[in-house]
Design a protein around this motif. Structure first.
Motif, short mmCIF file in Angstrom:
data_model
loop_
_atom_site.label_atom_id
_atom_site.label_comp_id
_atom_site.label_asym_id
_atom_site.label_seq_id
_atom_site.Cartn_x
_atom_site.Cartn_y
_atom_site.Cartn_z
N ILE A 14 37.54 -0.81 -20.65
CA ILE A 14 38.78 -0.21 -20.18
C ILE A 14 38.56 0.17 -18.72
CG2 ILE A 14 40.40 1.72 -20.36
CD1 ILE A 14 39.74 1.91 -23.32
N ILE A 15 39.43 -0.29 -17.83
CA ILE A 15 39.37 0.16 -16.45
C ILE A 15 40.47 1.20 -16.27
CG2 ILE A 15 40.75 -1.84 -15.66
CD1 ILE A 15 39.36 -1.46 -12.90
N THR A 16 40.10 2.39 -15.82
CA THR A 16 41.06 3.45 -15.56
C THR A 16 41.25 3.55 -14.06
OG1 THR A 16 41.43 5.85 -15.62
CG2 THR A 16 39.16 5.11 -15.88
N THR A 17 42.48 3.30 -13.60
CA THR A 17 42.71 3.18 -12.17
C THR A 17 44.14 3.53 -11.77
OG1 THR A 17 42.49 1.66 -10.28
CG2 THR A 17 43.35 0.73 -12.33
N ASP A 18 44.28 3.92 -10.51
CA ASP A 18 45.60 4.11 -9.91
C ASP A 18 45.83 3.09 -8.80
OD1 ASP A 18 43.61 5.24 -8.23
OD2 ASP A 18 45.10 6.50 -7.23
N ILE A 19 44.96 2.09 -8.72
CA ILE A 19 45.05 1.09 -7.66
C ILE A 19 46.17 0.10 -7.99
CG2 ILE A 19 43.84 -0.75 -6.42
CD1 ILE A 19 41.21 0.68 -7.07
N PRO A 20 47.23 0.07 -7.17
CA PRO A 20 48.38 -0.80 -7.50
C PRO A 20 48.06 -2.28 -7.45
CG PRO A 20 48.65 0.20 -5.31
CD PRO A 20 47.47 0.87 -5.95
N GLU A 21 47.02 -2.66 -6.68
CA GLU A 21 46.67 -4.08 -6.56
C GLU A 21 45.98 -4.63 -7.81
OE1 GLU A 21 46.84 -2.44 -2.37
OE2 GLU A 21 46.01 -1.79 -4.30
N ILE A 22 45.56 -3.76 -8.71
CA ILE A 22 44.92 -4.21 -9.94
C ILE A 22 45.98 -4.37 -11.02
CG2 ILE A 22 43.26 -3.65 -11.75
CD1 ILE A 22 41.62 -2.13 -9.73
N HIS A 23 46.13 -5.59 -11.51
CA HIS A 23 47.14 -5.91 -12.52
C HIS A 23 46.46 -6.37 -13.81
CE1 HIS A 23 50.20 -5.72 -9.38
NE2 HIS A 23 49.42 -6.49 -8.64
N ALA A 24 47.07 -6.03 -14.92
CA ALA A 24 46.51 -6.41 -16.23
C ALA A 24 46.34 -7.92 -16.34
CB ALA A 24 47.41 -5.88 -17.34
N SER A 25 47.26 -8.66 -15.75
CA SER A 25 47.22 -10.13 -15.86
C SER A 25 46.03 -10.74 -15.12
CB SER A 25 48.52 -10.73 -15.32
OG SER A 25 48.73 -10.34 -13.96
N ASP A 26 45.45 -9.97 -14.19
CA ASP A 26 44.31 -10.46 -13.41
C ASP A 26 42.96 -10.14 -14.04
OD1 ASP A 26 46.09 -11.37 -11.47
OD2 ASP A 26 46.05 -9.45 -10.40
N LEU A 27 42.98 -9.36 -15.11
CA LEU A 27 41.72 -8.90 -15.71
C LEU A 27 41.20 -9.90 -16.74
CD1 LEU A 27 42.65 -5.13 -16.23
CD2 LEU A 27 41.29 -6.13 -14.38
N PRO A 28 39.88 -9.97 -16.88
CA PRO A 28 39.30 -10.89 -17.88
C PRO A 28 39.68 -10.48 -19.30
CG PRO A 28 37.63 -10.07 -16.34
CD PRO A 28 38.85 -9.25 -16.13
N GLN A 29 39.65 -11.44 -20.21
CA GLN A 29 39.92 -11.14 -21.61
C GLN A 29 38.89 -10.13 -22.11
OE1 GLN A 29 39.96 -14.57 -24.11
NE2 GLN A 29 40.55 -13.46 -25.95
N GLY A 30 39.37 -9.13 -22.83
CA GLY A 30 38.48 -8.08 -23.33
C GLY A 30 38.53 -6.82 -22.51
N HIS A 86 44.08 0.74 -18.00
CA HIS A 86 44.61 2.07 -18.26
C HIS A 86 45.11 2.63 -16.93
CE1 HIS A 86 45.02 5.95 -20.32
NE2 HIS A 86 44.53 6.50 -19.21
N ARG A 87 46.42 2.71 -16.79
CA ARG A 87 47.00 3.16 -15.53
C ARG A 87 46.86 4.68 -15.43
NH1 ARG A 87 47.25 0.24 -11.35
NH2 ARG A 87 48.38 -1.43 -12.41
N ARG A 88 46.10 5.12 -14.43
CA ARG A 88 45.81 6.54 -14.27
C ARG A 88 46.94 7.25 -13.52
NH1 ARG A 88 40.39 8.22 -11.20
NH2 ARG A 88 39.65 6.34 -12.29
N GLU A 89 47.30 8.43 -13.98
CA GLU A 89 48.37 9.20 -13.34
C GLU A 89 47.88 9.84 -12.04
OE1 GLU A 89 50.20 11.92 -16.08
OE2 GLU A 89 50.06 10.48 -17.73
N ALA A 90 48.82 10.18 -11.19
CA ALA A 90 48.50 10.68 -9.84
C ALA A 90 47.63 11.94 -9.88
CB ALA A 90 49.78 10.95 -9.07
N HIS A 91 47.89 12.85 -10.82
CA HIS A 91 47.13 14.10 -10.85
C HIS A 91 45.68 13.89 -11.27
CE1 HIS A 91 48.10 13.88 -15.17
NE2 HIS A 91 47.08 14.71 -15.36
N LEU A 92 45.37 12.69 -11.76
CA LEU A 92 43.99 12.36 -12.14
C LEU A 92 43.34 11.44 -11.11
CD1 LEU A 92 44.48 11.77 -15.96
CD2 LEU A 92 43.25 13.67 -14.90
#
Length: 234
Positions: A52-68, A72-78
């Motif tokens: 699981i990648i936990t991030t607020d980086i908008p350039e990271i998209h689920a479709s670009d991630l390897p299978q498996g 996890h889109r991190r909220e601003a306060h975190l």
């Protein structure tokens, strides 16, 4: 090295925050031909099978991630400079309902960490003797000569005043966490609402593999080290 015995109870968490004071957009900067964060993800997949990648980086998209790998889109306060890693991990464990999982925390900024290092930490933890396992690196032991001063100027050594008078070569060896790997149980984390630090087992990593990227100079040096030691990765 690849772990061919992945367990459903094993899952890597890769934290990657957008903000970076030392080097802007550090986590998505190209490192040996691919974004820095992707090296940690691929290592997590090789060693634990699930990430699981936990991030607020908008350039990271689920479709670009390897299978498996799950995004996890991190909220601003975190995602602030003052957000604790404990809060980030707590958010992932609770929202992704990670019940009784062995969590392997892999920091993006430690790309020279080897698969063997990760598996050694996992294997140490799964022996059941420790509340968590983490990677460490040996540091200069002269810190054992240091201490604090009270208001009346009384000196108190960090461990024992006798160390002030030891020759350096006679002092015990000293290690510190290198931030590369932490392994613990998700339920234990929630129970203590923090890293379960009751009894910590450690795996020592070399100074080179413990290299942590903070600045552009660090980034360039880490690439050169990776390129010279593991051509297949660069």
């Amino acid at each position: 090295m690849t772990n061919t015995h992945h367990s459903n109870s094993l899952i890597s968490i890769v934290p990657a925050r957008a903000g970076s004071k030392g080097l802007v957009q550090k986590n998505i900067r190209s490192f040996c031909g691919s974004p820095l964060y992707l090296h940690a993800i691929k290592q997590g997949l090789r060693t634990t099978g699930n990430v699981i990648i936990t991030t607020d980086i908008p350039e990271i998209h689920a479709s670009d991630l390897p299978q498996g790998c799950l995004l996890h889109r991190r909220e601003a306060h975190l995602s602030t400079d003052t957000t604790s890693m404990s809060a980030v991990i707590h958010d992932v464990i609770t929202k992704r309902h990670l019940k009784n999982k062995t969590i392997v925390l892999l920091q993006v900024t430690s790309p020279l960490r080897s698969d063997e290092d990760v598996l050694a930490c996992v294997n140490l933890y799964t022996k059941g003797r420790f509340s968590m396992a983490m990677s460490v690196v040996q540091v200069k032991n002269d810190i054992l000569k240091c201490g604090t001063l009270s208001e009346d100027n009384t000196f108190k050594n960090v461990l024992h005043n006798k160390f002030c008078f030891f020759n350096r070569q006679d002092l015990p060896s000293v290690h510190k966490p290198n931030g590369a790997i932490y392994v613990f149980n998700s339920d234990s984390f929630l129970k203590s609402n923090d890293f379960p630090i009751e009894k910590i087992g450690v795996v020592e990593m070399s100074e080179e593999r413990s290299f942590d990227i903070d600045t552009l100079a660090d980034f360039s040096l880490a690439e050169r080290i990776m390129d010279s030691s593991s051509p297949r990765h660069c």
